[in-house]
Design a protein around this motif. Structure first.
Motif, mmCIF file in Angstrom:
data_model
loop_
_atom_site.group_PDB
_atom_site.id
_atom_site.type_symbol
_atom_site.label_atom_id
_atom_site.label_comp_id
_atom_site.label_asym_id
_atom_site.label_seq_id
_atom_site.Cartn_x
_atom_site.Cartn_y
_atom_site.Cartn_z
ATOM 1 N N VAL A 152 49.771 32.884 33.736
ATOM 2 C CA VAL A 152 48.743 33.898 33.492
ATOM 3 C C VAL A 152 47.760 33.941 34.651
ATOM 4 O O VAL A 152 47.378 35.016 35.131
ATOM 5 C CB VAL A 152 48.014 33.621 32.160
ATOM 6 C CG1 VAL A 152 46.786 34.519 32.010
ATOM 7 C CG2 VAL A 152 48.958 33.827 30.978
ATOM 8 N N CYS A 153 47.361 32.769 35.127
ATOM 9 C CA CYS A 153 46.405 32.695 36.240
ATOM 10 C C CYS A 153 46.942 33.374 37.495
ATOM 11 O O CYS A 153 46.218 34.103 38.176
ATOM 12 C CB CYS A 153 46.089 31.224 36.550
ATOM 13 S SG CYS A 153 44.410 30.740 36.157
ATOM 14 N N ALA A 186 45.321 36.600 39.479
ATOM 15 C CA ALA A 186 44.973 36.536 40.897
ATOM 16 C C ALA A 186 45.694 37.628 41.679
ATOM 17 O O ALA A 186 45.119 38.255 42.578
ATOM 18 C CB ALA A 186 45.310 35.156 41.465
ATOM 19 N N ASN A 187 46.955 37.902 41.328
ATOM 20 C CA ASN A 187 47.701 38.978 41.986
ATOM 21 C C ASN A 187 47.047 40.333 41.746
ATOM 22 O O ASN A 187 47.135 41.236 42.597
ATOM 23 C CB ASN A 187 49.143 39.017 41.472
ATOM 24 C CG ASN A 187 50.009 37.929 42.050
ATOM 25 O OD1 ASN A 187 49.694 37.357 43.090
ATOM 26 N ND2 ASN A 187 51.110 37.615 41.377
ATOM 27 N N TYR A 188 46.391 40.488 40.595
ATOM 28 C CA TYR A 188 45.732 41.756 40.277
ATOM 29 C C TYR A 188 44.330 41.849 40.884
ATOM 30 O O TYR A 188 43.646 42.860 40.696
ATOM 31 C CB TYR A 188 45.631 41.937 38.764
ATOM 32 C CG TYR A 188 46.957 41.952 38.048
ATOM 33 C CD1 TYR A 188 48.095 42.510 38.634
ATOM 34 C CD2 TYR A 188 47.088 41.408 36.770
ATOM 35 C CE1 TYR A 188 49.312 42.514 37.972
ATOM 36 C CE2 TYR A 188 48.305 41.420 36.102
ATOM 37 C CZ TYR A 188 49.409 41.965 36.707
ATOM 38 O OH TYR A 188 50.616 41.971 36.048
ATOM 39 N N GLY A 189 43.902 40.794 41.574
ATOM 40 C CA GLY A 189 42.620 40.844 42.264
ATOM 41 C C GLY A 189 41.456 40.226 41.528
ATOM 42 O O GLY A 189 40.322 40.286 42.008
ATOM 43 N N LEU A 190 41.710 39.599 40.361
ATOM 44 C CA LEU A 190 40.633 38.936 39.640
ATOM 45 C C LEU A 190 40.451 37.514 40.158
ATOM 46 O O LEU A 190 41.389 36.891 40.647
ATOM 47 C CB LEU A 190 40.931 38.889 38.142
ATOM 48 C CG LEU A 190 40.964 40.214 37.385
ATOM 49 C CD1 LEU A 190 41.145 39.960 35.894
ATOM 50 C CD2 LEU A 190 39.696 41.020 37.623
ATOM 51 N N ASP A 191 39.242 36.994 40.023
ATOM 52 C CA ASP A 191 38.975 35.594 40.341
ATOM 53 C C ASP A 191 39.366 34.766 39.121
ATOM 54 O O ASP A 191 38.728 34.844 38.067
ATOM 55 C CB ASP A 191 37.496 35.386 40.665
ATOM 56 C CG ASP A 191 37.088 36.070 41.959
ATOM 57 O OD1 ASP A 191 37.899 36.066 42.901
ATOM 58 O OD2 ASP A 191 35.979 36.617 42.023
ATOM 59 N N ASP A 209 54.046 35.289 29.226
ATOM 60 C CA ASP A 209 52.843 34.986 30.012
ATOM 61 C C ASP A 209 52.435 36.180 30.859
ATOM 62 O O ASP A 209 51.237 36.472 31.018
ATOM 63 C CB ASP A 209 53.092 33.774 30.919
ATOM 64 C CG ASP A 209 53.572 32.557 30.158
ATOM 65 O OD1 ASP A 209 53.126 32.362 29.015
ATOM 66 O OD2 ASP A 209 54.408 31.810 30.695
ATOM 67 N N SER A 210 53.418 36.887 31.406
ATOM 68 C CA SER A 210 53.096 38.058 32.215
ATOM 69 C C SER A 210 52.504 39.167 31.361
ATOM 70 O O SER A 210 51.653 39.937 31.821
ATOM 71 C CB SER A 210 54.341 38.560 32.961
ATOM 72 O OG SER A 210 55.356 38.945 32.055
ATOM 73 N N PHE A 211 52.933 39.255 30.113
ATOM 74 C CA PHE A 211 52.311 40.195 29.183
ATOM 75 C C PHE A 211 50.855 39.818 28.942
ATOM 76 O O PHE A 211 49.951 40.666 28.999
ATOM 77 C CB PHE A 211 53.076 40.218 27.856
ATOM 78 C CG PHE A 211 52.418 41.053 26.795
ATOM 79 C CD1 PHE A 211 52.622 42.421 26.737
ATOM 80 C CD2 PHE A 211 51.580 40.467 25.851
ATOM 81 C CE1 PHE A 211 51.998 43.203 25.769
ATOM 82 C CE2 PHE A 211 50.952 41.233 24.878
ATOM 83 C CZ PHE A 211 51.165 42.599 24.835
ATOM 84 N N GLY A 212 50.609 38.530 28.688
ATOM 85 C CA GLY A 212 49.247 38.073 28.471
ATOM 86 C C GLY A 212 48.352 38.324 29.661
ATOM 87 O O GLY A 212 47.213 38.787 29.524
ATOM 88 N N GLY A 213 48.861 38.032 30.856
ATOM 89 C CA GLY A 213 48.079 38.281 32.061
ATOM 90 C C GLY A 213 47.750 39.749 32.240
ATOM 91 O O GLY A 213 46.625 40.118 32.604
ATOM 92 N N GLY A 214 48.731 40.607 31.959
ATOM 93 C CA GLY A 214 48.498 42.043 32.078
ATOM 94 C C GLY A 214 47.491 42.546 31.066
ATOM 95 O O GLY A 214 46.633 43.386 31.380
#
Length: 340
Positions: A39-40, A44-49, A281-286
């Motif tokens: 998720v982290c 980070a790939n989406y530009g969030l800290d 996890d990729s769903f959660g991150g999105g």
């Protein structure tokens, strides 16, 4: 200063090349992953800290795990060092009617030996907006569950949004133990994420008219599951991924989101799978990215599902996609044409 903080285990994944079975392999490819770590990396790939909190051994393998997270722009300041070893899991990729297999070798891992004193949550959460964990982390031991509960209490007291992916793992604990422990976390959770089975295995809430192994999923059944979860625990949102398994190689992938009393269902994607590990996890991150970015509920759901659809085409645990790539798929371009 991190906007999102994730707490959990990072492990080394060892896998035979291609679609070889364990017994055929004379070498294994090594990558790193784990629910919250994945998720982290997405965030980070989406530009969030995004900051990852864990404990790894104070040896070169532990440092390699830290370097892996740094590589993708994740804040590693709170990756503590100590304990015996890094957890390992072996992954054999399935194909057609042969399912994938996972074998864990994670006993006595560094994070499983962590306790509350290892993490200064007040400092870690300073300036953050969101805290995320999964049901895997408290399953690692009563001491880790206590540290996770301390994190949840502190996050809630400091005004963070708290999300939990139930992520039930039968190899780590029983349904009875999971239900007892996870019930204690739910008063602090705002956004609950689950798959087709989690609500049943952890809380005994089963979707009606659904046969997971047969690939039959009922929208009405999952409406009931989401509402029961929200009513029981006062969640602000419940997201459920909906996987129709045609075979190990081909799935239909979609999800639903229950938020503010309204039900939202995503577009369904037919996916030919390259690697399904980390799909949830990729769903959660999105979803976290989209909700933090102020997307309306339907758009947040569509972003999360499209991001996760793309992850199924990527080797390894992490989702290496950008916001623009996800939005392209959301807009309907799933042709796979070469981008020049």
């Amino acid at each position: 200063m991190a906007q999102v903080v994730c707490f959990g285990e990072i492990m080394m994944r060892l896998a035979p090349g291609g679609y070889l079975r364990f017994e055929q392999a004379d070498s294994f490819e090594a990558v790193y992953g784990g629910g919250e770590a994945n998720v982290c990396v997405s965030l980070a790939n989406y530009g969030l800290d995004a900051a990852f909190v864990t404990k790894v051994p104070a040896n070169p393998i532990g440092q390699a795990a830290i370097n892996e997270m740094r590589r993708y722009g994740v804040d590693t300041r709170y990756m503590e060092r100590g304990g015996e070893r890094l957890g390992i899991y072996f992954c054999e990729k399935g194909a057609s009617q042969r399912p994938s297999k996972v074998v864990y070798d994670r006993s006595n891992s560094a994070i499983s030996q962590a306790d509350k004193a290892d993490f200064d949550w007040q400092t870690i959460f300073a300036g953050a907006k969101w805290f995320h964990f999964t049901g895997i982390t408290p399953a690692l031991g009563d001491n880790v569950a206590a540290a996770t509960l301390e994190a949840c209490k502190t996050a809630k007291a400091m005004g963070l949004t708290v999300s939990c992916d139930l992520n039930f793992r039968k190899n780590l604990w029983t349904s009875e133990k999971a239900g007892k422990v996870m019930n204690g976390f739910m008063p602090y959770v705002d956004v609950c994420i689950a798959n087709e089975e989690d609500a049943e295995k952890v809380f005994g809430i089963k979707a009606a008219d659904t046969d997971i192994t047969g690939g039959k999923l009922s929208h009405e059944g999952y409406r009931q599951v989401a509402k029961q979860l929200a009513d029981r625990f006062d969640f602000s949102a419940v997201a459920i991924t909906l996987r129709e398994s045609i075979s190990a190689s081909d799935n239909n992938w979609a999800a639903m989101l229950y938020k503010d009393g309204a039900y939202h269902f995503s577009r369904k994607y037919p996916v030919h799978i390259v690697d399904r590990v980390g799909g949830g996890d990729s769903f959660g991150g999105g979803l976290i990215y989209a909700l933090l970015s102020g997307y309306p509920a339907q758009d947040a759901l569509e972003f999360a599902v499209a991001a996760s659809c793309l992850k199924h085409t990527i080797e390894g645990d992490h989702n290496h996609v950008t916001v623009s790539e996800v939005k392209t798929l959301m807009a309907g371009d799933g042709s796979g044409r070469v981008q020049r």
